[in-house]
Enzyme design. Structure first.
Site, short mmCIF file in Angstrom:
data_model
loop_
_atom_site.label_atom_id
_atom_site.label_comp_id
_atom_site.label_asym_id
_atom_site.label_seq_id
_atom_site.Cartn_x
_atom_site.Cartn_y
_atom_site.Cartn_z
N SER A 124 -5.21 -9.57 5.35
CA SER A 124 -5.11 -8.28 4.67
C SER A 124 -3.86 -8.25 3.80
CB SER A 124 -5.01 -7.19 5.74
OG SER A 124 -4.57 -5.98 5.18
N TYR A 149 -1.43 -3.55 14.10
CA TYR A 149 -2.60 -4.13 13.42
C TYR A 149 -2.13 -5.18 12.40
CZ TYR A 149 -6.08 -4.74 9.78
OH TYR A 149 -6.92 -5.30 8.85
N LYS A 153 -2.51 -9.56 12.03
CA LYS A 153 -2.96 -10.36 10.87
C LYS A 153 -1.89 -11.40 10.51
CE LYS A 153 -6.89 -8.49 10.34
NZ LYS A 153 -8.09 -9.24 10.59
#
Ligand code: NAD
Ligand code: UD1
Length: 338
Positions: A124, A149, A153
């Site tokens: 992302s 989150y 990643k």
């Protein structure tokens, strides 16, 4: 040989499954159905006219994965499976690290043992953190992320880089997505969030359909042309086509490759509202609210590396993204059937 698509019944995975089959690839899909409906499987089959194996399985289930690898001839994995809600990740960090990081470790270990060394990973733009200035390029320093989150990643990117260093036979593609929106042109597949949408486009479409009263615009005092946040929205079908190019790259050569998948253009929240109103003919009521914690003023890609090295670029503009999101939402007011 087949491509295993983890999280393949979710929003981006399902659109990628369609484009992979349209490009003549064999696929096997795995999903634990945590954030999708099984009917997405039927919709993919109906749209493509093709059947393919689906396994209800969790990526943390080593035995389940080993059975799939034993049964199917898998030579490449596209790894979408993961939890993705930023706010929830702050409340439930352990679940996010377990699902995303631990799940990826189990998957990679099974792949290694089975001799499958090609993976395309859903990363992302969030890994660019808050320090870098747009347009963001792949060589910028990453890691200044502010929530669990985003950290999952970044951690998975680090794990994959270390894996490649340990064994150069791997072919690893890290795809950094910007803001995927839109839906399949048919109106039969799209984004189907659980509960109140966190992201802008599903919130707008639910206001348009009358499920929500108005859009809360998170801040109009950013350093942007109209004061609202600017993002690089990309049509989910363009994003899906980027994965087709990435698996072809992974099939051709080993290496560690990193690509932004974005359009390179930034649109503000109010630009998106205006484009949506134009595309749908529906007026979107909105209120200006305080900023949302953790939001950036501007975030958009430099997508030229993917164009140069993958021969891929986004073709669909903001009006088409809005038209397709609206077609999906208006044809499926309650999302996928149970
Ligand atoms: P999604 O939630 O629609 O799809 C993810 C799918 O993975 C779901 O169907 C879910 O049921 C499944 N899943 C989750 N945990 C699993 C597990 N442990 N085992 C098996 N299946 C599991 O999300 P999406 O928008 O399609 O995103 C796909 C990937 O792309 C995610 O990894 C996400 O973090 C990443 N990504 C998404 C965006 C975005 O804006 N949508 C942006 C950047 C990156
Ligand atoms: C968010 C996540 C990011 C994740 C991405 C895709 C945060 C801080 N960032 O990015 O990590 O990779 O989703 O899942 O959550 N907006 C409103 N009203 C709304 C919703 C959004 O005004 O109801 C604004 C936001 O302030 C932002 C823009 O719309 O300026 C886009 O927001 P969103 O769709 O949530 O994406 P990001 O914030 O870019």
């Amino acid at each position: 040989m087949a491509i295993l698509v983890t999280g393949g019944l979710g929003y981006i995975g399902s659109h990628t499954a369609v484009e992979l089959m349209r490009a003549g690839k064999e696929i096997v899909v795995l999903d634990n159905l945590y954030n999708c409906k099984k009917s997405s499987y039927s919709r993919i089959k109906a749209l493509t006219g093709r059947d393919f194996p689906f396994y209800e399985c969790d990526i943390r289930d080593r035995k389940g994965l080993e059975e799939i690898f034993a049964k199917e001839k898998i030579d490449c994995v596209i790894h979408f499976a993961g939890l993705k809600a930023v706010g929830e990740s702050v409340q439930k960090p352990l679940e996010y690290f377990d699902n995303n990081v631990n799940g990826t470790l189990v998957l990679l270990d099974v792949m290694k043992r089975c001799g499958c060394k090609k993976i395309v990973f859903s990363s992302s733009a969030t890994v660019y953190g808050v320090e870098n200035k747009s347009p963001l390029t792949e060589d910028m320093k990453v890691g200044g992320v502010t929530n669990p989150y985003g950290r999952t990643k970044y951690m998975i990117e680090c794990i994959l880089q270390d894996l490649y260093k340990s064994d150069n036979e791997w072919s690893i593609c890290l795809l950094r997505y910007f803001n995927p929106i839109g839906a399949h042109k048919s109106g039969t597949m799209g984004e189907d969030p659980n509960g109140l949408p966190n992201n802008l486009m599903p919130y707008i479409t639910q206001v348009a359909i009358g499920k929500l009263d108005h859009l809360n615009v998170y801040g109009n005092d950013y350093d942007t042309p109209d004061g609202t946040g600017v993002r690089d929205y990309i049509h989910v079908v363009d994003l899906a086509l980027g994965h087709v190019k990435a698996v072809e790259k992974a099939a051709d050569e080993s290496g560690l490759f990193i690509y932004n998948l974005g359009t390179g253009k930034g649109y503000s929240v109010l630009d998106v509202v205006n484009a949506f109103e134009k595309a749908s003919g529906v007026k979107i009521k909105y209120e200006i609210c305080p900023r949302r914690a953790g939001d950036l003023d501007t975030c958009y890609s430099d997508p030229s590396k993917a164009r140069r090295e993958l021969g891929w670029q986004a073709e669909r503009g903001i009006v088409e993204m809005c038209e397709d999101s609206w077609r999906w939402q208006s044809n499926n007011p309650n999302g996928y059937p149970d």
